[in-house]
Design a protein around this motif. Structure first.
Motif, PDB file in Angstrom:
ATOM      1  N   THR A 164       0.824  -1.210   0.000  1.00 24.61           N
ATOM      2  CA  THR A 164       0.000   0.000   0.000  1.00 24.61           C
ATOM      3  C   THR A 164       0.858   1.259   0.000  1.00 24.61           C
ATOM      4  N   VAL A 165       1.966   1.254   0.726  1.00 24.76           N
ATOM      5  CA  VAL A 165       2.851   2.420   0.747  1.00 24.76           C
ATOM      6  C   VAL A 165       3.489   2.638  -0.622  1.00 24.76           C
ATOM      7  N   SER A 166       3.783   1.554  -1.330  1.00 27.06           N
ATOM      8  CA  SER A 166       4.378   1.676  -2.662  1.00 27.06           C
ATOM      9  C   SER A 166       3.409   2.301  -3.660  1.00 27.06           C
ATOM     10  N   GLY A 167       2.100   2.129  -3.396  1.00 32.25           N
ATOM     11  CA  GLY A 167       1.086   2.665  -4.305  1.00 32.25           C
ATOM     12  C   GLY A 167       0.982   1.910  -5.615  1.00 32.25           C
ATOM     13  N   ARG A 168       1.565   0.720  -5.680  1.00 31.33           N
ATOM     14  CA  ARG A 168       1.568  -0.052  -6.924  1.00 31.33           C
ATOM     15  C   ARG A 168       0.631  -1.250  -6.824  1.00 31.33           C
ATOM     16  N   THR A 169      -0.210  -1.411  -7.832  1.00 31.22           N
ATOM     17  CA  THR A 169      -1.131  -2.546  -7.894  1.00 31.22           C
ATOM     18  C   THR A 169      -0.451  -3.724  -8.584  1.00 31.22           C
ATOM     19  N   PRO A 170      -0.400  -4.879  -7.945  1.00 33.30           N
ATOM     20  CA  PRO A 170       0.231  -6.048  -8.575  1.00 33.30           C
ATOM     21  C   PRO A 170      -0.468  -6.424  -9.878  1.00 33.30           C
ATOM     22  N   SER A 171       0.271  -7.049 -10.758  1.00 34.02           N
ATOM     23  CA  SER A 171      -0.312  -7.510 -12.016  1.00 34.02           C
ATOM     24  C   SER A 171      -1.304  -8.630 -11.749  1.00 34.02           C
ATOM     25  N   ALA A 172      -2.189  -8.849 -12.698  1.00 32.06           N
ATOM     26  CA  ALA A 172      -3.231  -9.858 -12.540  1.00 32.06           C
ATOM     27  C   ALA A 172      -2.680 -11.253 -12.792  1.00 32.06           C
ATOM     28  N   THR A 173      -3.063 -12.177 -11.940  1.00 33.02           N
ATOM     29  CA  THR A 173      -2.766 -13.590 -12.131  1.00 33.02           C
ATOM     30  C   THR A 173      -4.096 -14.330 -12.125  1.00 33.02           C
ATOM     31  N   TYR A 174      -4.467 -14.870 -13.257  1.00 34.32           N
ATOM     32  CA  TYR A 174      -5.801 -15.450 -13.383  1.00 34.32           C
ATOM     33  C   TYR A 174      -5.908 -16.804 -12.689  1.00 34.32           C
ATOM     34  N   SER A 175      -6.970 -16.965 -11.894  1.00 33.86           N
ATOM     35  CA  SER A 175      -7.307 -18.231 -11.249  1.00 33.86           C
ATOM     36  C   SER A 175      -8.810 -18.391 -11.363  1.00 33.86           C
ATOM     37  N   ALA A 176      -9.264 -19.432 -12.050  1.00 37.93           N
ATOM     38  CA  ALA A 176     -10.700 -19.611 -12.293  1.00 37.93           C
ATOM     39  C   ALA A 176     -11.501 -19.601 -10.995  1.00 37.93           C
ATOM     40  N   LYS A 177     -11.026 -20.328  -9.983  1.00 34.26           N
ATOM     41  CA  LYS A 177     -11.767 -20.429  -8.727  1.00 34.26           C
ATOM     42  C   LYS A 177     -11.792 -19.110  -7.970  1.00 34.26           C
ATOM     43  N   LEU A 178     -10.625 -18.512  -7.778  1.00 29.90           N
ATOM     44  CA  LEU A 178     -10.542 -17.283  -6.994  1.00 29.90           C
ATOM     45  C   LEU A 178     -11.147 -16.103  -7.732  1.00 29.90           C
ATOM     46  N   CYS A 179     -10.863 -15.986  -9.019  1.00 27.85           N
ATOM     47  CA  CYS A 179     -11.300 -14.810  -9.771  1.00 27.85           C
ATOM     48  C   CYS A 179     -12.814 -14.753  -9.933  1.00 27.85           C
ATOM     49  N   TYR A 180     -13.454 -15.871 -10.239  1.00 31.43           N
ATOM     50  CA  TYR A 180     -14.892 -15.850 -10.447  1.00 31.43           C
ATOM     51  C   TYR A 180     -15.667 -15.648  -9.144  1.00 31.43           C
ATOM     52  N   ASN A 181     -15.029 -15.921  -8.014  1.00 33.93           N
ATOM     53  CA  ASN A 181     -15.679 -15.683  -6.728  1.00 33.93           C
ATOM     54  C   ASN A 181     -15.414 -14.276  -6.193  1.00 33.93           C
ATOM     55  N   CYS A 182     -14.648 -13.490  -6.940  1.00 32.28           N
ATOM     56  CA  CYS A 182     -14.290 -12.146  -6.500  1.00 32.28           C
ATOM     57  C   CYS A 182     -15.284 -11.123  -7.043  1.00 32.28           C
ATOM     58  N   SER A 183     -15.773 -10.239  -6.171  1.00 37.19           N
ATOM     59  CA  SER A 183     -16.740  -9.224  -6.590  1.00 37.19           C
ATOM     60  C   SER A 183     -16.119  -8.197  -7.535  1.00 37.19           C
TER      61      SER A 183
END
Length: 210
Positions: A164-183
């Protein structure tokens, strides 16, 4: 600790679920409601109202503000039960409400342990355990605050703060289970975004394209 370095306890759970999700919420200030988050919000409604009750030797406090300045975390406990021991001293016992059922990863346990670390600092005491109450099972799961969980919690606090202090958003890593359950799936676009590209950049590109 500087205000910019203080992180909400809720961010720890987001980080362990997905660092990118954590960054979208706490760095880019993005949010989207889903059925799961709505159900979770309704489950918290009762605990989110500050009040105190006492019965059978237990004083129950809801929506209790928490802080641990040395660790740089702050938040609100759903429920803290104060059990009166034989010595007449009250012993705090944090209880966190969750929808669904116990998870394979330890995000819920870390969030609860962080609450305990705050209470230990605020009340000058030691808390050996707490509990997670799951709406789907309607049962409590006891969580011992052992050395391993405390270490994982402190490591997660450090990692979340560094991101959070860096202010940088990590790149996306696709995971079918985790990603589809994410709002935040539609905002994150894990299968489409280029490595390292922020969601805000993607949104601006879409608006230009229109």
């Amino acid at each position: 600790m500087d205000d910019e370095a203080v992180i909400p306890i809720s961010a720890l759970q987001h980080y362990l679920y997905c660092p990118r999700q954590c960054a979208l919420i706490h760095i880019e200030q993005l949010w989207a409601e889903s059925q799961h988050t709505a159900e979770g919000r309704l489950l918290h409604d009762k605990a989110d109202k500050p009040k105190m009750e006492r019965r059978k030797g237990v004083r129950t406090v809801t929506a209790m503000p928490l802080a641990q300045p040395q660790l740089g975390i702050t938040g609100v406990a759903d429920v803290v039960e104060f059990h009166t021991g034989e010595d007449g001293v009250e012993h705090p016992y944090p209880v966190e409400y969750k929808r669904g059922r116990p998870k394979a990863y330890q995000a819920d346990e870390v969030q609860l342990c962080a609450q305990a670390l705050c209470l230990e600092h605020m009340l000058s005491c030691q808390i050996p355990e707490g509990a997670l109450y799951y709406g789907e099972t309607r049962r409590r799961t006891v969580v011992p605050f052992d050395t391993a969980l405390r270490a994982l919690t402190c490591e997660t606090i450090s990692a979340t703060r560094a991101m959070t202090v860096s202010g940088r958003t990590p790149s996306a890593t696709y995971s079918a289970k985790l990603c589809y359950n994410c709002s935040l799936f539609d905002l994150c676009q894990p299968r489409l975004l280029h490595r390292g590209e922020s969601v805000q950049h993607w949104l601006h590109a879409q608006l230009k394209g229109e």
